[in-house]
Scaffold this motif. Sequence first.
Motif, mmCIF file in Angstrom:
data_model
loop_
_atom_site.group_PDB
_atom_site.id
_atom_site.type_symbol
_atom_site.label_atom_id
_atom_site.label_comp_id
_atom_site.label_asym_id
_atom_site.label_seq_id
_atom_site.Cartn_x
_atom_site.Cartn_y
_atom_site.Cartn_z
ATOM 1 N N GLU A 1 0.840 -1.205 0.000
ATOM 2 C CA GLU A 1 0.000 0.000 0.000
ATOM 3 C C GLU A 1 0.875 1.256 0.000
ATOM 4 O O GLU A 1 0.590 2.213 -0.720
ATOM 5 C CB GLU A 1 -0.935 0.005 1.222
ATOM 6 C CG GLU A 1 -1.945 1.123 1.215
ATOM 7 C CD GLU A 1 -2.990 0.990 0.110
ATOM 8 O OE1 GLU A 1 -3.568 2.012 -0.268
ATOM 9 O OE2 GLU A 1 -3.225 -0.133 -0.378
ATOM 10 N N PHE A 2 1.921 1.235 0.779
ATOM 11 C CA PHE A 2 2.873 2.351 0.798
ATOM 12 C C PHE A 2 3.482 2.532 -0.591
ATOM 13 O O PHE A 2 3.582 3.662 -1.089
ATOM 14 C CB PHE A 2 3.977 2.090 1.833
ATOM 15 C CG PHE A 2 5.030 3.148 1.887
ATOM 16 C CD1 PHE A 2 4.802 4.351 2.525
ATOM 17 C CD2 PHE A 2 6.272 2.931 1.298
ATOM 18 C CE1 PHE A 2 5.786 5.336 2.572
ATOM 19 C CE2 PHE A 2 7.256 3.902 1.334
ATOM 20 C CZ PHE A 2 7.007 5.113 1.983
ATOM 21 N N ALA A 3 3.862 1.456 -1.243
ATOM 22 C CA ALA A 3 4.448 1.525 -2.587
ATOM 23 C C ALA A 3 3.467 2.134 -3.582
ATOM 24 O O ALA A 3 3.854 2.977 -4.404
ATOM 25 C CB ALA A 3 4.883 0.137 -3.046
ATOM 26 N N LYS A 4 2.196 1.742 -3.517
ATOM 27 C CA LYS A 4 1.175 2.310 -4.410
ATOM 28 C C LYS A 4 1.004 3.801 -4.152
ATOM 29 O O LYS A 4 0.930 4.600 -5.090
ATOM 30 C CB LYS A 4 -0.159 1.595 -4.213
ATOM 31 C CG LYS A 4 -0.191 0.195 -4.764
ATOM 32 C CD LYS A 4 -1.529 -0.445 -4.469
ATOM 33 C CE LYS A 4 -1.505 -1.929 -4.738
ATOM 34 N NZ LYS A 4 -2.732 -2.596 -4.309
ATOM 35 N N ASN A 5 0.921 4.174 -2.885
ATOM 36 C CA ASN A 5 0.758 5.586 -2.534
ATOM 37 C C ASN A 5 1.979 6.404 -2.935
ATOM 38 O O ASN A 5 1.856 7.539 -3.397
ATOM 39 C CB ASN A 5 0.482 5.752 -1.044
ATOM 40 C CG ASN A 5 -0.860 5.201 -0.638
ATOM 41 O OD1 ASN A 5 -1.782 5.096 -1.447
ATOM 42 N ND2 ASN A 5 -0.981 4.813 0.613
ATOM 43 N N LEU A 6 3.148 5.822 -2.771
ATOM 44 C CA LEU A 6 4.391 6.504 -3.132
ATOM 45 C C LEU A 6 4.441 6.777 -4.632
ATOM 46 O O LEU A 6 4.854 7.850 -5.059
ATOM 47 C CB LEU A 6 5.598 5.673 -2.700
ATOM 48 C CG LEU A 6 6.943 6.362 -2.775
ATOM 49 C CD1 LEU A 6 7.036 7.475 -1.744
ATOM 50 C CD2 LEU A 6 8.064 5.363 -2.556
ATOM 51 N N ALA A 7 3.998 5.821 -5.423
ATOM 52 C CA ALA A 7 3.980 6.006 -6.876
ATOM 53 C C ALA A 7 2.998 7.104 -7.274
ATOM 54 O O ALA A 7 3.265 7.879 -8.186
ATOM 55 C CB ALA A 7 3.624 4.689 -7.565
ATOM 56 N N ALA A 8 1.875 7.178 -6.578
ATOM 57 C CA ALA A 8 0.845 8.161 -6.914
ATOM 58 C C ALA A 8 1.182 9.566 -6.427
ATOM 59 O O ALA A 8 0.938 10.544 -7.136
ATOM 60 C CB ALA A 8 -0.497 7.724 -6.327
ATOM 61 N N ASP A 9 1.728 9.669 -5.224
ATOM 62 C CA ASP A 9 2.014 10.987 -4.637
ATOM 63 C C ASP A 9 3.224 10.874 -3.709
ATOM 64 O O ASP A 9 3.078 10.753 -2.494
ATOM 65 C CB ASP A 9 0.791 11.493 -3.874
ATOM 66 C CG ASP A 9 0.911 12.946 -3.454
ATOM 67 O OD1 ASP A 9 2.007 13.538 -3.570
ATOM 68 O OD2 ASP A 9 -0.104 13.504 -2.996
ATOM 69 N N PRO A 10 4.430 10.911 -4.292
ATOM 70 C CA PRO A 10 5.647 10.675 -3.509
ATOM 71 C C PRO A 10 5.834 11.619 -2.324
ATOM 72 O O PRO A 10 6.126 11.167 -1.219
ATOM 73 C CB PRO A 10 6.775 10.847 -4.517
ATOM 74 C CG PRO A 10 6.161 10.762 -5.851
ATOM 75 C CD PRO A 10 4.732 11.129 -5.704
ATOM 76 N N ARG A 11 5.677 12.903 -2.544
ATOM 77 C CA ARG A 11 5.916 13.862 -1.452
ATOM 78 C C ARG A 11 4.977 13.660 -0.278
ATOM 79 O O ARG A 11 5.400 13.610 0.872
ATOM 80 C CB ARG A 11 5.810 15.292 -1.957
ATOM 81 C CG ARG A 11 6.989 15.740 -2.761
ATOM 82 C CD ARG A 11 6.795 17.195 -3.185
ATOM 83 N NE ARG A 11 7.818 17.587 -4.115
ATOM 84 C CZ ARG A 11 8.792 18.445 -3.840
ATOM 85 N NH1 ARG A 11 8.842 19.007 -2.667
ATOM 86 N NH2 ARG A 11 9.688 18.739 -4.747
ATOM 87 N N ALA A 12 3.685 13.557 -0.555
ATOM 88 C CA ALA A 12 2.706 13.404 0.520
ATOM 89 C C ALA A 12 2.895 12.079 1.255
ATOM 90 O O ALA A 12 2.791 12.027 2.481
ATOM 91 C CB ALA A 12 1.289 13.510 -0.033
ATOM 92 N N THR A 13 3.176 11.021 0.505
ATOM 93 C CA THR A 13 3.366 9.707 1.115
ATOM 94 C C THR A 13 4.588 9.704 2.023
ATOM 95 O O THR A 13 4.542 9.175 3.137
ATOM 96 C CB THR A 13 3.496 8.624 0.027
ATOM 97 O OG1 THR A 13 2.321 8.659 -0.799
ATOM 98 C CG2 THR A 13 3.667 7.243 0.635
#
Length: 97
Positions: free
Chosen positions: A34-46
């Motif tokens: 889930e972290f990897a998916k979020n990081l791909a979508a919005d790196p700074r916010a994640t």
Amino acid sequence: MAETLQLTRDQVDSAMRAGMTIDALIGRLAYDEEFAKNLAADPRATMEKAGLAFDKEGMDSLMVVDSKRFDGACEALFNLVDAEFLYKVAAPSCDPF
């Protein structure tokens, strides 16, 4: 005569923080889909939500202080994220807010 490189304590500390951030990021990507998916979508916010941060000065210092660690960490990181990742999280934001 060879020029001796002098680093400040702040540069060394900044380099070590950058190295620890990369290590933590690689570790998290290895087990948290889930972290990897979020990081791909919005790196700074994640990364901000995870308490992780990069700054250009820290990355620059890490390249000087421990280039082997930098190269190895980047190689491992690039196997896990998009090639533009470091630029996305270390480049200045144009967002005025």
